[in-house]
Enzyme design. Sequence first.
Site, PDB file in Angstrom:
ATOM      1  N   ARG A 148       8.252  10.686 100.056  1.00 57.96           N
ATOM      2  CA  ARG A 148       8.781  10.491  98.705  1.00 57.96           C
ATOM      3  C   ARG A 148       8.250  11.627  97.824  1.00 57.96           C
ATOM      4  O   ARG A 148       7.196  12.193  98.107  1.00 57.96           O
ATOM      5  CB  ARG A 148       8.326   9.147  98.127  1.00 57.96           C
ATOM      6  N   LYS A 172       3.844   3.368  98.542  1.00 59.79           N
ATOM      7  CA  LYS A 172       3.862   2.298  97.557  1.00 59.79           C
ATOM      8  C   LYS A 172       2.736   1.313  97.837  1.00 59.79           C
ATOM      9  O   LYS A 172       2.445   0.981  98.986  1.00 59.79           O
ATOM     10  CB  LYS A 172       5.215   1.584  97.586  1.00 59.79           C
ATOM     11  N   HIS A 250      15.146  12.276  96.987  1.00 63.71           N
ATOM     12  CA  HIS A 250      15.419  11.155  97.885  1.00 63.71           C
ATOM     13  C   HIS A 250      16.531  11.498  98.871  1.00 63.71           C
ATOM     14  O   HIS A 250      16.602  10.906  99.947  1.00 63.71           O
ATOM     15  CB  HIS A 250      15.774   9.908  97.069  1.00 63.71           C
ATOM     16  N   ARG A 253      14.916  12.749 101.839  1.00 63.18           N
ATOM     17  CA  ARG A 253      14.320  11.627 102.590  1.00 63.18           C
ATOM     18  C   ARG A 253      15.400  10.913 103.394  1.00 63.18           C
ATOM     19  O   ARG A 253      15.199  10.568 104.565  1.00 63.18           O
ATOM     20  CB  ARG A 253      13.637  10.690 101.597  1.00 63.18           C
ATOM     21  N   HIS A 276       8.261   2.129 105.455  1.00 67.93           N
ATOM     22  CA  HIS A 276       8.931   0.897 105.037  1.00 67.93           C
ATOM     23  C   HIS A 276       8.143  -0.311 105.538  1.00 67.93           C
ATOM     24  O   HIS A 276       7.732  -0.354 106.703  1.00 67.93           O
ATOM     25  CB  HIS A 276      10.354   0.826 105.601  1.00 67.93           C
ATOM     26  N   TYR A 285      20.077   2.819 107.518  1.00 63.02           N
ATOM     27  CA  TYR A 285      20.400   4.157 108.023  1.00 63.02           C
ATOM     28  C   TYR A 285      21.203   4.092 109.314  1.00 63.02           C
ATOM     29  O   TYR A 285      21.954   5.016 109.632  1.00 63.02           O
ATOM     30  CB  TYR A 285      19.121   4.964 108.253  1.00 63.02           C
TER      31      TYR A 285
END
Length: 306
Positions: A148, A172, A250, A253, A276, A285
């Site tokens: 990110r 995150k 992004h 990414r 994730h 994806y």
Amino acid sequence: MRAYLDHLTVERGLATNTLSSYRRDLRRYLAFLAARDIADLGAITESTVTDFLLSLREGDADHPPLSATSAARTVVAVRGFHKFAVRDGLTEADPAAAVKPPAPAKRLPKALPLSDVEAILDAAGAPGTTLALRDRALLELLYGTGARISEAVGLDVDDLDLVDGTVLLRGKGGKERLVPVGSYAREAVSGYLVRARPDLVAAGVSGGTTERAGALFLNARGGRLSRQSAWTVLVRAADRAGVTRDVSPHTLRHSFATHLLDGGADVRVVQELLGHASVTTTQVYTLVTVDNLREVFATAHPRARD
């Protein structure tokens, strides 16, 4: 609400940007309650929260209507606040428990063709400048690791091991993951560290900047590169490369993940690389990859045409 935000900061460890979004959403909720003379948790009902959701979608004189995605994010903040209030004994009832956030339309992530990515990387930075080396290193690292933008600009030099070919990314909630760095990104970062970063550090010293210590990517004044500046680096490179699609950090990414899956990578591996928490997030994806397969099949197989 201040206690709830403290809880999110200290106990949940949410990222700064996420906390800012929660704070903004809860301020809007407070303003909504104040306009209805509601100043006590016990006076809030399920209808109150539902009306707030409707107001988000409809907009008002001060706010444009929110999309389903933005409204859902705001309602999630409100639901979390009320759940916290019950758990902390501030109130007995949770008026938001039955209010479901609107389901956003499922949008597939946009990935760039490899040729566009390569053109953008080649166009990074003004040729012959110190910043060109930095810009190329930044974009190679973004595409080469799937990081990110906040993870990339938050890197320190010590987070990189160019001998081992790994980088420590902090995602995150402060979660860390070790991601391999490919040869192209290693070469670009190594060139930047040797031939460009020392000049940027020197610029910081002469200009009195003290933020330079440890930061991997520096700006022209020797301070840590910001998210906004990193975004501008990519947009300018895309413009130089003549890539007319909408491009953001992004996008790189998304391209990283899609190209891995197209190349045969397991979705669980891609999940780990992207950081994730759930494989469900990564599986979107695979829909892109299936769409690509369908398109190739439809144009190449003699019995697939209408």
